[in-house]
Design an enzyme around this catalytic site. Structure first.
Site, PDB file in Angstrom:
ATOM      1  CG  ASN A  97      -2.137  -0.988   0.909  1.00  0.00           C
ATOM      2  OD1 ASN A  97      -2.313  -1.670  -0.196  1.00  0.00           O
ATOM      3  ND2 ASN A  97      -2.951  -0.967   1.950  1.00  0.00           N
ATOM      4  CG  ASP A 121      -6.014  -3.696   4.576  1.00  0.00           C
ATOM      5  OD1 ASP A 121      -7.271  -3.692   4.361  1.00  0.00           O
ATOM      6  OD2 ASP A 121      -5.225  -3.150   4.109  1.00  0.00           O
ATOM      7  NE  ARG A 168      -5.637  -7.095  -5.660  1.00  0.00           N
ATOM      8  CZ  ARG A 168      -6.212  -6.721  -4.630  1.00  0.00           C
ATOM      9  NH1 ARG A 168      -7.231  -7.379  -3.933  1.00  0.00           N
ATOM     10  NH2 ARG A 168      -5.796  -5.492  -4.047  1.00  0.00           N
TER      11      ARG A 168
HETATM   12  C1  UD1 Z   1      -6.703   1.656   1.648  1.00  0.00           C
HETATM   13  C2  UD1 Z   1      -5.820   0.462   1.147  1.00  0.00           C
HETATM   14  C3  UD1 Z   1      -6.846  -0.877   1.768  1.00  0.00           C
HETATM   15  C4  UD1 Z   1      -7.428  -0.603   3.162  1.00  0.00           C
HETATM   16  C5  UD1 Z   1      -7.809   0.724   3.227  1.00  0.00           C
HETATM   17  C6  UD1 Z   1      -8.707   1.166   4.809  1.00  0.00           C
HETATM   18  C7  UD1 Z   1      -4.437   0.986  -0.590  1.00  0.00           C
HETATM   19  C8  UD1 Z   1      -3.848   0.673  -1.878  1.00  0.00           C
HETATM   20  N1  UD1 Z   1      -5.491   0.117   0.034  1.00  0.00           N
HETATM   21  O1  UD1 Z   1      -7.892   1.512   0.680  1.00  0.00           O
HETATM   22  O2  UD1 Z   1      -5.910  -1.840   1.810  1.00  0.00           O
HETATM   23  O3  UD1 Z   1      -8.257  -1.644   3.613  1.00  0.00           O
HETATM   24  O4  UD1 Z   1      -7.293   1.992   2.627  1.00  0.00           O
HETATM   25  O5  UD1 Z   1      -7.349   1.178   5.481  1.00  0.00           O
HETATM   26  O6  UD1 Z   1      -3.769   1.653   0.135  1.00  0.00           O
HETATM   27  N2  UD1 Z   1     -14.592   5.921   1.075  1.00  0.00           N
HETATM   28  C9  UD1 Z   1     -16.096   6.710   0.481  1.00  0.00           C
HETATM   29  N3  UD1 Z   1     -15.684   7.430  -0.732  1.00  0.00           N
HETATM   30  C10 UD1 Z   1     -14.492   7.459  -1.454  1.00  0.00           C
HETATM   31  C11 UD1 Z   1     -13.377   6.865  -0.737  1.00  0.00           C
HETATM   32  C12 UD1 Z   1     -13.584   6.080   0.460  1.00  0.00           C
HETATM   33  O7  UD1 Z   1     -17.010   6.418   0.976  1.00  0.00           O
HETATM   34  O8  UD1 Z   1     -14.280   8.395  -2.324  1.00  0.00           O
HETATM   35  C13 UD1 Z   1     -14.948   4.852   2.099  1.00  0.00           C
HETATM   36  C14 UD1 Z   1     -14.738   3.678   1.687  1.00  0.00           C
HETATM   37  O9  UD1 Z   1     -16.004   2.872   1.104  1.00  0.00           O
HETATM   38  C15 UD1 Z   1     -14.362   2.935   2.929  1.00  0.00           C
HETATM   39  C16 UD1 Z   1     -13.715   3.986   3.776  1.00  0.00           C
HETATM   40  O10 UD1 Z   1     -14.009   5.216   2.843  1.00  0.00           O
HETATM   41  O11 UD1 Z   1     -15.553   2.538   3.767  1.00  0.00           O
HETATM   42  C17 UD1 Z   1     -12.031   4.007   3.641  1.00  0.00           C
HETATM   43  O12 UD1 Z   1     -11.841   3.941   2.312  1.00  0.00           O
HETATM   44  P1  UD1 Z   1     -10.200   4.224   1.983  1.00  0.00           P
HETATM   45  O13 UD1 Z   1      -9.445   4.883   3.154  1.00  0.00           O
HETATM   46  O14 UD1 Z   1     -10.519   5.190   0.533  1.00  0.00           O
HETATM   47  O15 UD1 Z   1      -9.683   3.032   1.107  1.00  0.00           O
HETATM   48  P2  UD1 Z   1      -8.710   2.822   0.088  1.00  0.00           P
HETATM   49  O16 UD1 Z   1      -7.574   3.948  -0.129  1.00  0.00           O
HETATM   50  O17 UD1 Z   1      -9.689   2.097  -1.054  1.00  0.00           O
END
Ligand code: UD1
Length: 417
Positions: A23, A305, A397
């Site tokens: 990540n 995670d 992955r």
């Molecule tokens: C990253 C990590 C993933 C980890 C997650 C949470 C990477 C490549 N992946 O994923 O392994 O599980 O952080 O620690 O770094 N959300 C929204 N709108 C958005 C974006 C997010 O509602 O535009 C929500 C998501 O649905 C979720 C929460 O915010 O419920 C956290 O998501 P986010 O922190 O964005 O996770 P990722 O960046 O996808």
């Protein structure tokens, strides 16, 4: 069809070398296109998410050489601002390229991202933040089409501390004249790592690790060599496996602070944990007393995670445990697979009640996502008899071959291609 075949019941003994965090590596690779000079990333894991990011960058015009654990990236030829559906659906992290492409080419056309099926995973926070920076965004037939000719600095408040949105905005703002402030941002160690990497390229970013990040725009960034932080989730997964199986396992190249929430939980069991600099030694006698309650939270809380892996551990602990998933709403899919091995788990919305059983019994299970897949491997290590974990492309992955690592610790596990 790739699968792991595991004969459970053996203790684990030995050392695991942890490499750089997936990540971190993925957003850093995305950030590499902010310069046309050479970037070298050291200690990168040999996993399919990294290979997919390489394919995406090559499609944009990058030239990349993988040399053992080093990745050498030459982005002087980057001229294509489009990421096709076929590549984006393999990798959610393709979304980071919105920010870096907009900074480099002033335009981006990125298909909606894929990745693990662990919840809705919308990108509304990314889009809202980019719009605040004056970036024009249209959604057209499965693509997000952006233009940043009129980008301007802004004070952006994120609705949620999204890791990806924070990283995307940092990358979008590096060339924007003036001072961009990102509030309510994520505090994960990978954000701090991205800040350090950008600054090593000549950017002016500060505040990462706190909830406010400030980016002062610069004209250009230069090449650099960089070693990303070690993978806290891989480290956590092997710590949990040792706690479950029993034995003595030493992790080398970890930042104990990054997994302090897990260490604090494991310290409540009979495991003994010894920390020295970047090493953690865990000594376990196997089956533990259940942990009362585990609730996933943003960093520094318990990471989502590691939730599936701790669920596997609680499945064979003594007593009942409550697990609350606060980050991804459908991240309990693996419970159904653990139940096939005899686990006693009840799910009510975001809450799982895990009643520990004396032993799991081997069977055939399907990995449905990356971390859930890893948790099934851990369950197989303690289950009686043979467990077959199918669909392990999900595990590939984010983990270098788990069979190789776990066999080196004395487990009976083999990979069938
Ligand atoms: C990253 C990590 C993933 C980890 C997650 C949470 C990477 C490549 N992946 O994923 O392994 O599980 O952080 O620690 O770094 N959300 C929204 N709108 C958005 C974006 C997010 O509602 O535009 C929500 C998501 O649905 C979720 C929460 O915010 O419920 C956290 O998501 P986010 O922190 O964005 O996770 P990722 O960046 O996808």
């Amino acid at each position: 069809m790739k699968e792991y075949i595991i004969e459970g019941g053996l203790p684990l003994d030995g050392q695991v070398d942890v490499c750089a965090a997936k990540n971190s590596v993925l957003p850093l690779m995305a950030a590499s296109i902010l310069t046309d000079e050479i970037i070298v990333l050291h200690d990168c894991p040999d996993i399919s998410d990294v290979d997919n990011m390489i394919k995406i960058l090559e499609g944009l015009g990058s030239k990349i050489i993988k040399n053992g654990r080093d990745i050498v990236i030459d982005n002087s030829g980057v001229n294509n601002a489009q990421i096709p559906v076929s590549l984006a659906k393999e990798l959610r992290s393709s979304i980071f390229l919105l920010g870096s492409l907009l900074s480099r080419l002033k335009q981006a056309k990125v298909a909606y991202p894929g990745g693990c099926d662990i919840g809705l995973r919308p990108i509304d926070i990314h889009i809202a933040g980019l719009r605040e920076l004056g970036i024009d965004i249209q959604e057209q037939g499965g693509y997000i089409v952006c233009n940043s000719q009129n980008a301007r600095c802004a004070d952006v408040v994120l609705d949620l501390p999204s890791v990806g949105a924070t990283e995307n905005l940092m990358m979008s703002a590096v060339f924007v004249k003036g001072r961009t402030v990102i509030r309510n941002c994520a505090k994960e160690p990978e954000i701090y790592d991205l800040q350090r990497f950008l600054n090593a390229m000549g950017a002016k970013v500060k505040g990462a690790g706190s909830s406010v990040i400030v980016v002062e725009g610069t004209d250009r960034l230069h090449g650099t060599e960089y070693t990303p932080i070690p993978d806290r989730i891989v480290a956590g997964t092997y710590l949990i496996s040792a706690a479950m199986c029993g034995g003595n396992v030493e992790l080398v190249n970890v930042n104990p602070e990054h997994i302090s929430s897990l260490i604090s939980k494991l310290s409540k069991t009979t495991c003994k944990i010894y920390i020295k600099n970047d090493r953690i030694l865990i000594k376990s006698r196997g089956r533990q007393k259940s942990l009362d309650c585990i609730e996933t939270m943003y960093y520094p809380g318990f990471p989502t995670d590691l939730q599936s892996q701790i669920m596997a551990m609680q499945s064979v602990s003594k007593g009942t445990s409550v697990i609350v998933e606060n980050i991804f709403e459908t991240r309990f899919k693996t419970a159904g697979e653990l139940k096939k091995l005899g686990a006693d788990i009840t799910i009510k919305g975001r809450v799982a009640i895990v009643r520990g059983v004396r032993e799991l019994v081997g069977g055939e299970v399907l990995a449905t996502d990356l971390r859930g897949g890893a948790s099934l491997v851990l369950a197989g290590l303690v289950a009686k008899g043979q467990t077959i974990v199918k669909d392990i492309h999900h595990i590939d992955r984010g983990y270098e071959d788990m069979a190789k690592v776990l066999s080196s610790l004395g487990a009976n596990i083999r990979r069938i291609e």
